[in-house]
Scaffold this active site. Structure first.
Site, PDB file in Angstrom:
ATOM      1  N   LYS A   1     -12.106  -1.852   6.696  1.00 35.21           N
ATOM      2  CA  LYS A   1     -11.087  -2.878   7.627  1.00 35.21           C
ATOM      3  C   LYS A   1     -11.473  -2.799   9.032  1.00 35.21           C
ATOM      4  O   LYS A   1     -11.699  -3.895   9.611  1.00 35.21           O
ATOM      5  CB  LYS A   1      -9.751  -2.421   7.195  1.00 35.21           C
ATOM      6  CG  LYS A   1      -9.566  -2.730   5.696  1.00 35.21           C
ATOM      7  CD  LYS A   1      -7.959  -2.311   5.553  1.00 35.21           C
ATOM      8  CE  LYS A   1      -7.573  -2.203   4.087  1.00 35.21           C
ATOM      9  NZ  LYS A   1      -7.689  -3.509   3.261  1.00 35.21           N
TER      10      LYS A   1
ATOM     11  N   TRP B   1       0.703  -1.280   0.023  1.00 33.37           N
ATOM     12  CA  TRP B   1       0.000   0.036  -0.047  1.00 33.37           C
ATOM     13  C   TRP B   1       0.837   1.221  -0.147  1.00 33.37           C
ATOM     14  O   TRP B   1       0.413   2.245  -0.692  1.00 33.37           O
ATOM     15  CB  TRP B   1      -0.972   0.060   1.190  1.00 33.37           C
ATOM     16  CG  TRP B   1      -2.000  -0.965   1.120  1.00 33.37           C
ATOM     17  CD1 TRP B   1      -2.081  -2.307   1.501  1.00 33.37           C
ATOM     18  CD2 TRP B   1      -3.073  -1.141  -0.193  1.00 33.37           C
ATOM     19  NE1 TRP B   1      -3.236  -2.907   1.158  1.00 33.37           N
ATOM     20  CE2 TRP B   1      -3.807  -2.220   0.040  1.00 33.37           C
ATOM     21  CE3 TRP B   1      -3.132  -0.329  -1.177  1.00 33.37           C
ATOM     22  CZ2 TRP B   1      -4.564  -2.557  -0.732  1.00 33.37           C
ATOM     23  CZ3 TRP B   1      -4.304  -0.571  -1.965  1.00 33.37           C
ATOM     24  CH2 TRP B   1      -5.110  -1.675  -1.903  1.00 33.37           C
TER      25      TRP B   1
ATOM     26  N   ASP C   1      -1.553   6.590   6.252  1.00 36.34           N
ATOM     27  CA  ASP C   1      -2.633   5.931   5.960  1.00 36.34           C
ATOM     28  C   ASP C   1      -2.935   5.114   7.043  1.00 36.34           C
ATOM     29  O   ASP C   1      -2.214   4.004   7.306  1.00 36.34           O
ATOM     30  CB  ASP C   1      -2.285   5.298   4.786  1.00 36.34           C
ATOM     31  CG  ASP C   1      -3.556   4.222   4.210  1.00 36.34           C
ATOM     32  OD1 ASP C   1      -4.266   4.080   4.860  1.00 36.34           O
ATOM     33  OD2 ASP C   1      -3.205   3.785   3.148  1.00 36.34           O
TER      34      ASP C   1
END
Length: 363
Positions: free
Chosen positions: A199, A102, A175
């Protein structure tokens, strides 16, 4: 039906209490005669939902008044573009820390808008650790410093917040898609936090952004209106229709977290769950976790079997025992147990018991 424990990395398990309340309110929210999905986002009913959702979120983390909370669409991946579009503010460089897939995606997207300095990377070991901050090569001309606090795929997590107060006041951007609200957080250490909800917060479709007010108002020329943080801040996230039902469910999760004792209590539970699983992985050579012990995620636990030929049998038997979604990401293989806030201790204990028995049977 026997209890099913869902270890999916995302969209992920939600608290049972939240789903039960949503079911009860599905056709008629609080006597309004409407489902939340049918409400005008500007009507008094949904506005009250939105206000409580933001208030509870601010209370859980302790968000100061000089930070704006934005409820956006587009997933966390949209922020890979929105961050440089809004935070370069006349500069042409940005620092990124690369700890996994990511982080890599964020770097690739931001490279469209500015010169990227990869100040540190753990690519040398296929992303199995967090680079120590004293090894970072930061650029004093960077507009911001970006990192991913928890790599969902690789299971690498920052258990510390980078110290950048002495680095020319450059804002820290993170993030936090897969570990937000899993532990207490000092919001004042950051210029901007973003997280996809699916999530650890709620359903897919909602992205939360927390941004310090002084960072707003200087987007890149040509930035689309819907990619301008200030527009959303000025309109209380109602410039266009937000993901209303996802906001509602996420608000129920915030209430659930408060009822559970808040983030301190949640962190203690998450540590208990992770220790159960990591202790087994370390004590049994039938399994292996590739992540450095100091940087192991409390949310996503990747592991492999000593004999990969047993992978399919392991997955089939776990599923038959009510332990689902344990297959590792296609890019790394093996297994992955995602044990977010909503995963009860009992679920992890059942997984550990199964893994012990499976290892004994196939040693």
């Amino acid at each position: 039906m026997d209890q099913i424990y869902n270890f999916s990395a995302g969209p992920a398990v939600l608290p049972k209490e939240v789903l039960q309340q949503a079911r009860e309110e599905m056709l008629d929210w609080h006597g309004s005669g409407m489902s939340v999905m049918e409400m005008s986002h500007r009507g008094k009913e949904f506005m009250s939902i939105a206000a409580k959702t933001e208030s509870d979120f601010r209370e859980l983390i302790g968000i100061p008044e000089n930070y704006k909370v934005l409820f956006l669409q587009g997933g966390a991946s949209s922020q890979f573009s929105m961050v440089p579009m809004n935070l370069l503010r006349g500069k042409i460089k940005a620092d990124y820390i690369n700890t996994g897939q990511w982080s890599t995606k964020a770097i690739e997207e931001a490279d469209r808008y500015c010169t990227i300095n990869v100040a540190a990377s753990s690519a040398d070991t296929n992303f199995t650790y967090v680079p120590a901050q004293d090894k970072w090569q930061l650029d004093p001309e960077a507009a911001y410093i970006h990192y991913t606090s928890n790599e969902t795929i690789g299971g690498v997590e920052f258990h510390w917040v980078p110290e950048i107060d002495s680095h020319n006041g450059i804002p820290l951007v993170v993030d936090m898609s897969s570990d937000i609200l899993s532990r207490p957080l000092d919001i004042t250490r950051f210029g901007l936090i973003y997280a996809g909800a699916q999530k650890n917060l709620g359903p897919a479709g909602l992205t939360l952004v927390v941004v310090r007010e002084d960072l707003l108002g200087k987007p890149l020329p040509g930035t689309p209106t819907l990619y301008n943080y200030q527009i959303h801040a000025q309109n209380d996230s109602m410039y266009n229709t937000p993901p209303t039902y996802a906001m509602y469910i996420t608000g129920l999760v915030f209430t659930w977290l408060k009822n559970k004792g808040g983030l301190v209590a949640m962190e203690n539970t998450n540590i208990t769950k992770a220790n159960l699983l990591y202790d087994l992985l370390d004590d049994n050579d039938f399994y292996h976790c590739p992540v450095a012990k100091a940087d192991r995620s409390l949310m996503n636990v990747p592991f492999t079997l000593k004999n990969s030929a047993l992978d399919e049998k392991f997955l089939r038997q776990t599923s038959n025992n009510g332990l689902i979604q344990l297959k590792g990401h296609r890019s790394v293989g093996g297994m992955r147990a995602s044990i977010y806030n909503a995963m009860p201790v009992e679920g992890v204990a059942k997984l550990v018991a199964f893994m012990k028995e499976f290892a004994n049977q196939h040693a």
